[in-house]
Write a protein that holds these residues in place. Structure first.
Motif, PDB file in Angstrom:
ATOM      1  N   ARG A   1      23.211  44.672  32.624  1.00  0.00           N
ATOM      2  CA  ARG A   1      23.480  44.681  31.185  1.00  0.00           C
ATOM      3  C   ARG A   1      24.493  45.761  30.833  1.00  0.00           C
ATOM      4  O   ARG A   1      24.571  46.793  31.505  1.00  0.00           O
ATOM      5  N   ILE A   2      25.242  45.509  29.764  1.00  0.00           N
ATOM      6  CA  ILE A   2      26.120  46.525  29.208  1.00  0.00           C
ATOM      7  C   ILE A   2      25.830  46.652  27.721  1.00  0.00           C
ATOM      8  O   ILE A   2      25.246  45.749  27.106  1.00  0.00           O
ATOM      9  N   ILE A   3      26.217  47.783  27.160  1.00  0.00           N
ATOM     10  CA  ILE A   3      26.164  47.980  25.716  1.00  0.00           C
ATOM     11  C   ILE A   3      27.593  48.181  25.243  1.00  0.00           C
ATOM     12  O   ILE A   3      28.270  49.120  25.644  1.00  0.00           O
ATOM     13  N   ARG A   4      28.055  47.261  24.408  1.00  0.00           N
ATOM     14  CA  ARG A   4      29.438  47.302  23.950  1.00  0.00           C
ATOM     15  C   ARG A   4      29.590  48.326  22.816  1.00  0.00           C
ATOM     16  O   ARG A   4      28.590  48.801  22.255  1.00  0.00           O
ATOM     17  N   PRO A   5      30.820  48.677  22.473  1.00  0.00           N
ATOM     18  CA  PRO A   5      31.031  49.662  21.406  1.00  0.00           C
ATOM     19  C   PRO A   5      30.373  49.296  20.084  1.00  0.00           C
ATOM     20  O   PRO A   5      29.992  50.177  19.310  1.00  0.00           O
ATOM     21  N   ASP A   6      30.215  47.995  19.807  1.00  0.00           N
ATOM     22  CA  ASP A   6      29.563  47.588  18.549  1.00  0.00           C
ATOM     23  C   ASP A   6      28.050  47.582  18.663  1.00  0.00           C
ATOM     24  O   ASP A   6      27.354  47.080  17.789  1.00  0.00           O
ATOM     25  N   ARG A   7      27.516  48.110  19.802  1.00  0.00           N
ATOM     26  CA  ARG A   7      26.088  48.276  20.075  1.00  0.00           C
ATOM     27  C   ARG A   7      25.387  46.968  20.413  1.00  0.00           C
ATOM     28  O   ARG A   7      24.152  46.921  20.500  1.00  0.00           O
TER      29      ARG A   7
ATOM     30  N   GLY B   1      34.181  43.764  24.711  1.00  0.00           N
ATOM     31  CA  GLY B   1      34.279  44.134  23.304  1.00  0.00           C
ATOM     32  C   GLY B   1      35.239  45.268  23.064  1.00  0.00           C
ATOM     33  O   GLY B   1      35.050  46.060  22.125  1.00  0.00           O
ATOM     34  N   LEU B   2      36.293  45.363  23.872  1.00  0.00           N
ATOM     35  CA  LEU B   2      37.261  46.458  23.775  1.00  0.00           C
ATOM     36  C   LEU B   2      38.584  45.964  23.211  1.00  0.00           C
ATOM     37  O   LEU B   2      38.923  44.773  23.307  1.00  0.00           O
ATOM     38  N   ASP B   3      39.347  46.872  22.665  1.00  0.00           N
ATOM     39  CA  ASP B   3      40.687  46.583  22.163  1.00  0.00           C
ATOM     40  C   ASP B   3      41.632  46.428  23.356  1.00  0.00           C
ATOM     41  O   ASP B   3      41.713  47.327  24.205  1.00  0.00           O
TER      42      ASP B   3
ATOM     43  N   MET C   1      29.582  51.911  30.241  1.00  0.00           N
ATOM     44  CA  MET C   1      29.035  50.879  29.368  1.00  0.00           C
ATOM     45  C   MET C   1      27.764  50.240  29.929  1.00  0.00           C
ATOM     46  O   MET C   1      27.076  49.499  29.226  1.00  0.00           O
ATOM     47  N   ILE C   2      27.443  50.511  31.195  1.00  0.00           N
ATOM     48  CA  ILE C   2      26.242  49.923  31.792  1.00  0.00           C
ATOM     49  C   ILE C   2      25.003  50.418  31.047  1.00  0.00           C
ATOM     50  O   ILE C   2      24.894  51.596  30.697  1.00  0.00           O
ATOM     51  N   HIS C   3      24.091  49.523  30.793  1.00  0.00           N
ATOM     52  CA  HIS C   3      22.839  49.855  30.092  1.00  0.00           C
ATOM     53  C   HIS C   3      22.136  50.999  30.831  1.00  0.00           C
ATOM     54  O   HIS C   3      22.065  51.005  32.064  1.00  0.00           O
ATOM     55  N   PRO C   4      21.596  51.982  30.098  1.00  0.00           N
ATOM     56  CA  PRO C   4      20.915  53.119  30.753  1.00  0.00           C
ATOM     57  C   PRO C   4      19.844  52.710  31.745  1.00  0.00           C
ATOM     58  O   PRO C   4      19.672  53.348  32.783  1.00  0.00           O
ATOM     59  N   ASP C   5      19.105  51.618  31.432  1.00  0.00           N
ATOM     60  CA  ASP C   5      18.038  51.183  32.340  1.00  0.00           C
ATOM     61  C   ASP C   5      18.577  50.554  33.621  1.00  0.00           C
ATOM     62  O   ASP C   5      17.837  50.410  34.604  1.00  0.00           O
ATOM     63  N   ASP C   6      19.856  50.138  33.621  1.00  0.00           N
ATOM     64  CA  ASP C   6      20.453  49.501  34.799  1.00  0.00           C
ATOM     65  C   ASP C   6      21.417  50.424  35.541  1.00  0.00           C
ATOM     66  O   ASP C   6      21.907  50.079  36.614  1.00  0.00           O
TER      67      ASP C   6
END
Length: 360
Positions: free
Chosen positions: A99-105, A57-59, A72-77
């Motif tokens: 899991r990752i969390i993208r800039p758009d959440r 989800g990046l430019d 970007m890795i999910h805090p739990d992972d």
């Protein structure tokens, strides 16, 4: 075939070498959620494909670094998977799913596979990897788990026993039956499960099941089961065949549902006053005092009892009136009795004693 003719070199055509690896990678990226990267492992910056930018989800104009990807890795992972670059720099390949969390959440599941190439000095030098977006697979698995949890909750709420039998009708998976009856897998195998059926119901049950299997027809019958606590209880067993496309039976699936109001029928040791067949129940005539007392114990009004038993209020009135010359039909009395038993009372008919009631 068309593909082969397209790939075959023709006279005067451009050499296949004109197609670079980038052409093939783009073709792969355009057909699925996949992206690629390569990098000098001694540095933080990496070369990322358009597909990888899309997954993250990046430019595409933004500089890609190892640090950015790890953040970007999910805090739990992060604790389990934040070491990926360190592992590669040590010379070890990786295969990780996280899991990752993208800039758009939004959250995505990724499968990351990477290899290491050694330099002339034998030390890790270059790294390359491929990243797959596997969110759809995880969503599918989660959906299946939710359906499984709902199914188990439904079985628990209905006190049901779920069973799976082979195409020949013999038990395959019946762990809940084993828990209910105390039978081992070997004891219930073949026709062994019938040993847990009340002797008076066994022949009828075996015949009903045999007929269903031989005709590949739905199965539905009632019988008493000797439970692990030594008490016979009534169950309604029903099942259906699962067919292959050719019409042959692949397996049988079904449930055994506890029959409300007919839940205690004596111990295994002896036939007691509670160990009754349906005909015996009809012979246990409820007295007006029992009905009035049961309604008082449960706190049910005449209107509420009539609603639960699906009878008229006048029927309740007649049943509680000891002087009434009109006696409701036996099936109506049985419906009223079951409604009261479901509300938490048990009717007693002890030898040498007056009919009574007690809490179930």
């Amino acid at each position: 075939m068309p593909t082969r003719s397209l790939m075959r070199q023709q006279a005067g055509s451009v050499s296949p070498r004109a197609f670079s690896s980038k052409h093939f990678l783009k073709l792969v990226e355009d057909t699925g959620d996949v992206g690629f990267w390569s990098a000098d492992l001694s540095k933080d910056r990496l070369e990322a494909s358009v597909g990888l930018y899309r997954i993250l989800g990046l430019d595409p104009t933004e500089e890609m670094t190892f640090g950015l990807g790890l953040d970007m890795i999910h805090p739990d992972d992060r604790a389990a998977h934040g070491d990926q670059i360190a592992v590669l720099r040590s010379g070890q390949p990786i295969t990780r799913e996280f899991r990752i969390i993208r800039p758009d959440r939004t959250q995505r599941w990724l499968l990351h596979r990477a290899e290491v190439m050694l330099g002339p000095d034998g030390r890790p030098s270059q790294g390359m990897g491929v990243v797959f977006d596997v969110t759809a697979r995880h969503d599918s698995v989660r959906s299946m788990e939710q359906r499984h949890d709902r199914f188990n909750a439904l079985l628990s709420a209905t006190a049901a026993v779920f069973w799976i039998n082979g195409p020949d009708g013999e038990p395959l998976e019946m762990p809940q039956w084993q828990a209910l009856t105390g039978q081992s897998h070997s004891e219930m195998s073949g026709q062994g499960w019938l040993a847990a059926i009340h002797p008076e119901d066994r022949e009828r049950t075996a015949a009903a099941w045999s007929t269903a299997v031989s005709h590949a027809a739905p199965y539905n019958t009632d019988y008493r089961v000797l439970c692990a606590d030594g008490i016979y209880r009534w169950f309604n067993a029903r099942g259906v065949p699962i067919l292959n496309r050719d019409g042959a039976v692949r397996e049988w699936v079904g449930v055994c549902l506890s029959v409300p109001g007919r839940n205690r029928f004596g111990s295994a040791g002896a036939r007691s006053a509670g160990d009754r067949s349906p005909a015996d129940i009809e012979e246990q005539v409820l007295t007006p005092a029992q009905v009035r007392g049961a309604r008082g114990m449960t706190g049910l009004s005449k209107d509420e009892l009539a609603r639960r038993a699906h009878v008229s209020v006048s029927t309740i009135v007649r049943l509680e009136d000891g002087t009434s010359l009109v006696r409701p039909r036996s099936e109506t009395v049985l419906a009223i009795r079951q409604a009261l038993e479901q509300a938490g009372v048990e009717f007693t008919f002890e030898p040498g004693a007056k009919p009574g009631i007690r809490e179930a």
